[in-house]
Design an enzyme around this catalytic site. Structure first.
Site, PDB file in Angstrom:
ATOM      1  N   CYS A 182      -0.159   5.369 -41.902  1.00 29.65           N
ATOM      2  CA  CYS A 182      -0.374   5.398 -40.457  1.00 29.65           C
ATOM      3  C   CYS A 182      -1.661   6.155 -40.181  1.00 29.65           C
ATOM      4  CB  CYS A 182       0.787   6.088 -39.754  1.00 29.65           C
ATOM      5  SG  CYS A 182       0.585   6.174 -37.970  1.00 29.65           S
ATOM      6  N   GLU A 197       5.929  -1.738 -43.363  1.00 24.65           N
ATOM      7  CA  GLU A 197       6.692  -0.585 -42.887  1.00 24.65           C
ATOM      8  C   GLU A 197       5.726   0.496 -42.433  1.00 24.65           C
ATOM      9  OE1 GLU A 197       8.714   3.447 -43.844  1.00 24.65           O
ATOM     10  OE2 GLU A 197       6.794   2.575 -44.439  1.00 24.65           O
ATOM     11  N   ARG A 199      16.211   8.574 -40.494  1.00 23.22           N
ATOM     12  CA  ARG A 199      14.778   8.301 -40.710  1.00 23.22           C
ATOM     13  C   ARG A 199      14.434   6.993 -39.998  1.00 23.22           C
ATOM     14  NH1 ARG A 199      11.525  10.597 -44.443  1.00 23.22           N
ATOM     15  NH2 ARG A 199       9.559   9.581 -44.984  1.00 23.22           N
ATOM     16  N   ARG A 211      12.010   4.168 -38.769  1.00 22.09           N
ATOM     17  CA  ARG A 211      10.729   3.559 -39.148  1.00 22.09           C
ATOM     18  C   ARG A 211      10.654   2.163 -38.539  1.00 22.09           C
ATOM     19  NH1 ARG A 211       9.742   8.029 -40.105  1.00 22.09           N
ATOM     20  NH2 ARG A 211       8.772   8.975 -41.949  1.00 22.09           N
TER      21      ARG A 211
END
Length: 431
Positions: free
Chosen positions: A80, A118, A169, A171
């Protein structure tokens, strides 16, 4: 049996590859990874150690897409980045300079049957143009580019805790197929807890910090506790309760608890004439207004003692100001009286979380993976490497040949294998 070929970009520990291969096996599809790319040296070391010394290419930005072998699916947990160019230009050029561009140019050149990407949940709202927008300009641009390349593209934020791993988590998963839209809805939820993955009988810590914890709390009482100098209710332990920075009186501990709550109240910002912030320094007079059981001189002695021991700071409040670049930032308002403020934080502690057997861990990040403690035989130890891998659903055959620090650096940025497997099932059915 069908046979497919795939590429594994930004491979890291290889979690996307494992999940994808597991889905292939369950669907009776043979598969082969024909190209891998990863730039971090110790990630390459552990990847090759676990995948039969596969060749791992380096910097994807320097790889000619036309020299990559033909393949059917592209897998990429791309980093990212800031996406600094997003919004400045249109179409395909909108993401030049970001690593997504390298994914797009490979897809354009090779036209595989599908892909799985992802990224962090924050990608959804990155570069929002209006508060009412559901998604930001960056994700909008990415989806548009993928669709312009001919892919039916869909995305969804999924939480790993619903896929039988004891970690929350969230995502974003972006799936694409040349044939049909991939559905990422209505996965069957399965849950797990720390007790399902923990090891027992491992070496424990014996430090001043852990001894203090066990003096104040029973092993069972520590389960699920956080250790940080912030609010957190009954599940939070503070440095002053442990007297980590020096001995304190009961009055000082009581005062710290009051200050922790009071410094967040908006009325103090209004009185000071500054923009509210979560945690402002309060002057002696302000503190005395809600802690008036002592003479002001005695109160100041207690506060100054805690400044010397670095439980609190004596500082000016900060206000929002506009910089020359047109951005807002916090700066000390030196024209206002100094006050007392709690020294907050959690990474300075030896451990900042003690997992209980019935816990689901918060999102494990690289900077905090080594700060998670567990109870083992009524003592405290750090989370083991195997437990850490299990939090991400890695199979038991997966082994580490790199240092503890390097593994925890990689694990904090890796994928959760069972989520990848579930999403891969959906993508493979379009093949």
């Amino acid at each position: 049996m069908e046979h497919i070929r795939f590429v594994d970009l930004f491979a890291g520990l290889g979690g996307i590859r494992i999940g994808f291969e597991q889905a292939c096996t369950e669907l009776n599809i043979s598969s082969k990874c024909v190209f891998t790319s990863e730039i971090k040296s110790y990630a390459v070391d552990i990847y090759r150690y676990n995948f039969n010394d596969d060749i791992v290419e380096g910097d994807i930005t320097k790889i000619d897409e036309n020299k990559i072998p033909d393949f059917d699916f592209l897998l990429a947990g791309f980093p990212c980045q800031a996406f600094s160019t997003a919004g400045k230009r249109a179409g395909f050029d909108d993401v030049r300079g970001t690593l997504f561009f390298d994914i797009a140019r490979i897809l354009k050149a090779k036209q595989p049957a599908g892909f799985l990407l992802e990224n962090v949940e924050g990608l959804v709202t990155h570069d929002k143009k209006a508060s009412t927008d559901k998604i930001g300009h960056t994700l909008t641009t990415i989806i548009q580019i993928l669709e312009d390349l001919g892919y039916h593209t869909t995305w969804k934020v999924l939480d790993a805790k619903n896929f039988q791993v004891p970690q929350s988590r969230k995502r974003i998963y972006i799936a694409g197929s040349l044939k049909n839209m991939v559905s990422l809805n209505e996965f069957v939820e399965k849950h797990a807890y720390f007790k399902d993955i923990r090891e027992q009988g491992l070496p424990c810590l014996d430090t001043v910090f852990t001894r203090k914890l066990l003096e104040l709390y029973s092993p069972e009482g520590l389960e699920g506790k956080s250790i940080k100098d912030k609010r957190g209710g009954t599940n939070n332990i503070h440095s002053w309760e442990l007297e980590l920075k020096g001995q304190l009186s009961n009055q000082q501990k009581e005062l710290m608890g009051l200050l922790l709550r009071e410094r967040r109240k908006k009325k103090w910002a209004e009185l000071k004439g500054i923009t509210w912030m979560d945690g402002m320094p309060l002057t002696l007079d302000e503190i005395h207004s809600f802690y008036n059981f002592l003479p002001k001189t005695k109160l100041q002695q207690l506060l100054d003692d805690m400044v010397c021991k670095k439980y609190i700071r004596y500082e000016h409040p900060k206000d929002l100001v506009m910089t020359e670049a047109g951005r807002k930032k916090r700066e000390y308002a030196t024209h206002l009286e100094k006050g007392y403020n709690i020294v907050t934080g959690k990474l300075s502690f030896e451990l900042n979380k003690i997992l209980g057997k019935n816990c689901i861990a918060p999102t494990i990040v690289a900077t905090e993976a080594d700060k998670i403690g567990v109870i083992d035989n009524n003592k405290i130890r750090r989370m083991s490497e195997r437990e850490c891998l299990r939090f991400f659903g890695f199979p038991e055959w997966y082994q580490s040949n790199i240092s503890h620090k390097q593994l925890y650096d990689l694990i904090g940025n890796t994928v959760v294998v069972p989520v990848i497997k579930a999403v891969s099932h959906r993508i493979l059915r379009t093949f």
